[in-house]
Design an enzyme around this catalytic site. Structure first.
Site, PDB file in Angstrom:
ATOM      1  N   ASP A 258       0.869  -1.169   0.000  1.00 34.96           N
ATOM      2  CA  ASP A 258       0.000   0.000   0.000  1.00 34.96           C
ATOM      3  C   ASP A 258       0.919   1.236   0.000  1.00 34.96           C
ATOM      4  O   ASP A 258       2.097   1.130   0.346  1.00 34.96           O
ATOM      5  CB  ASP A 258      -0.872  -0.050   1.257  1.00 34.96           C
ATOM      6  CG  ASP A 258      -1.723   1.187   1.425  1.00 34.96           C
ATOM      7  OD1 ASP A 258      -2.291   1.658   0.426  1.00 34.96           O
ATOM      8  OD2 ASP A 258      -1.810   1.681   2.571  1.00 34.96           O
ATOM      9  N   ARG A 259       0.395   2.393  -0.408  1.00 30.87           N
ATOM     10  CA  ARG A 259       1.257   3.579  -0.392  1.00 30.87           C
ATOM     11  C   ARG A 259       1.056   4.413   0.882  1.00 30.87           C
ATOM     12  O   ARG A 259       1.912   4.388   1.764  1.00 30.87           O
ATOM     13  CB  ARG A 259       1.028   4.449  -1.646  1.00 30.87           C
ATOM     14  CG  ARG A 259       2.179   5.406  -1.915  1.00 30.87           C
ATOM     15  CD  ARG A 259       1.833   6.555  -2.861  1.00 30.87           C
ATOM     16  NE  ARG A 259       1.054   7.592  -2.186  1.00 30.87           N
ATOM     17  CZ  ARG A 259       0.641   8.728  -2.776  1.00 30.87           C
ATOM     18  NH1 ARG A 259       0.913   8.956  -4.051  1.00 30.87           N
ATOM     19  NH2 ARG A 259      -0.047   9.606  -2.085  1.00 30.87           N
ATOM     20  N   ASP A 260      -0.071   5.107   0.988  1.00 31.33           N
ATOM     21  CA  ASP A 260      -0.263   6.022   2.123  1.00 31.33           C
ATOM     22  C   ASP A 260      -0.339   5.250   3.442  1.00 31.33           C
ATOM     23  O   ASP A 260      -1.196   4.386   3.611  1.00 31.33           O
ATOM     24  CB  ASP A 260      -1.532   6.855   1.908  1.00 31.33           C
ATOM     25  CG  ASP A 260      -1.429   7.702   0.646  1.00 31.33           C
ATOM     26  OD1 ASP A 260      -0.464   8.477   0.527  1.00 31.33           O
ATOM     27  OD2 ASP A 260      -2.302   7.567  -0.235  1.00 31.33           O
TER      28      ASP A 260
ATOM     29  N   GLN B 271      -6.432   6.216  -4.817  1.00 31.05           N
ATOM     30  CA  GLN B 271      -6.175   7.658  -4.899  1.00 31.05           C
ATOM     31  C   GLN B 271      -7.488   8.396  -5.152  1.00 31.05           C
ATOM     32  O   GLN B 271      -7.660   9.050  -6.188  1.00 31.05           O
ATOM     33  CB  GLN B 271      -5.137   7.946  -5.987  1.00 31.05           C
ATOM     34  CG  GLN B 271      -3.742   7.469  -5.630  1.00 31.05           C
ATOM     35  CD  GLN B 271      -3.161   8.222  -4.432  1.00 31.05           C
ATOM     36  OE1 GLN B 271      -3.337   9.429  -4.315  1.00 31.05           O
ATOM     37  NE2 GLN B 271      -2.486   7.503  -3.536  1.00 31.05           N
TER      38      GLN B 271
ATOM     39  N   THR C 111      -2.288   1.578  -4.862  1.00 25.98           N
ATOM     40  CA  THR C 111      -2.796   2.653  -4.015  1.00 25.98           C
ATOM     41  C   THR C 111      -4.149   3.197  -4.469  1.00 25.98           C
ATOM     42  O   THR C 111      -4.342   3.476  -5.658  1.00 25.98           O
ATOM     43  CB  THR C 111      -1.733   3.786  -3.941  1.00 25.98           C
ATOM     44  OG1 THR C 111      -2.247   4.868  -3.175  1.00 25.98           O
ATOM     45  CG2 THR C 111      -1.314   4.286  -5.305  1.00 25.98           C
TER      46      THR C 111
END
Ligand SMILES: [Mg+2]
Length: 177
Positions: A8-10, A52, A50
């Site tokens: 995952d990114r955030d 967004q 991710t």
């Protein structure tokens, strides 16, 4: 068939400040770089998946997301980290930008991005790992047949095949063990 570490990114790659759309808001998570290098050394191919919805909500554009991604990949490469694939889902059913205001099969907890990653990177999903900080990441991983689901969280309650890790050191020990 290769094994992947799907990230995952955030909240994993960068500090989750909510709708991070620019370099100024983007801060790499402490201790991330050595963790990713160690995962690479253990034979994992890396990908970032991710949601967004900030694009659908009109907070930043898809082009902003692409530019931020290009910069992020350069920074990671500079740290000796190669990311094979980045997928972003810009849609959200409650979006305010008409072009993105819809449900998407890619949007976690749906499995679309996970399945796309497995196919494009020719991964063995059963031998792959997904690391996220939300239950929707875990649900997407489960729906996509990913063998190991790691939840980055201060709580330690494991359930439904999910392994909770408090930090990257713990995540590293649970990549294969
Ligand atoms: Mg997250």
């Amino acid at each position: 068939m290769r094994r992947g570490l799907l990230l995952d990114r955030d909240g994993v790659i960068n500090v989750d400040r909510g709708y991070v759309g620019s370099r100024e808001q983007f801060e790499f998570t402490p201790c991330l770089f050595p963790f990713l290098r160690a995962a690479q050394d253990r034979g994992f191919r890396l990908a970032i998946l991710t949601n967004q919805s900030g694009v659908a909500r009109g907070l930043y554009s898809e082009d902003d997301f692409e530019k931020l991604t290009a910069w992020m990949l350069c920074e990671l490469q500079w740290q000796g980290i190669a990311i094979d694939l980045v997928l972003g889902c810009c849609e959200h059913p409650e979006g305010t930008v008409a072009a993105y205001a819809r449900e998407s099969y890619w949007r976690k907890p749906n499995s679309g991005m996970v399945l796309e990653t497995v196919q494009r990177m020719r991964l063995n999903p059963a031998h792959s790992v997904l690391l996220g900080d939300q239950m929707r990441d875990m649900e997407a991983a489960a729906a996509g047949g990913i063998g190991r689901k790691l939840l980055l969280s201060p709580s330690t309650a494991d359930n439904k095949g999910i392994v909770t890790v408090r930090n990257f050191d713990e995540a590293l020990t649970r990549l294969v063990a």
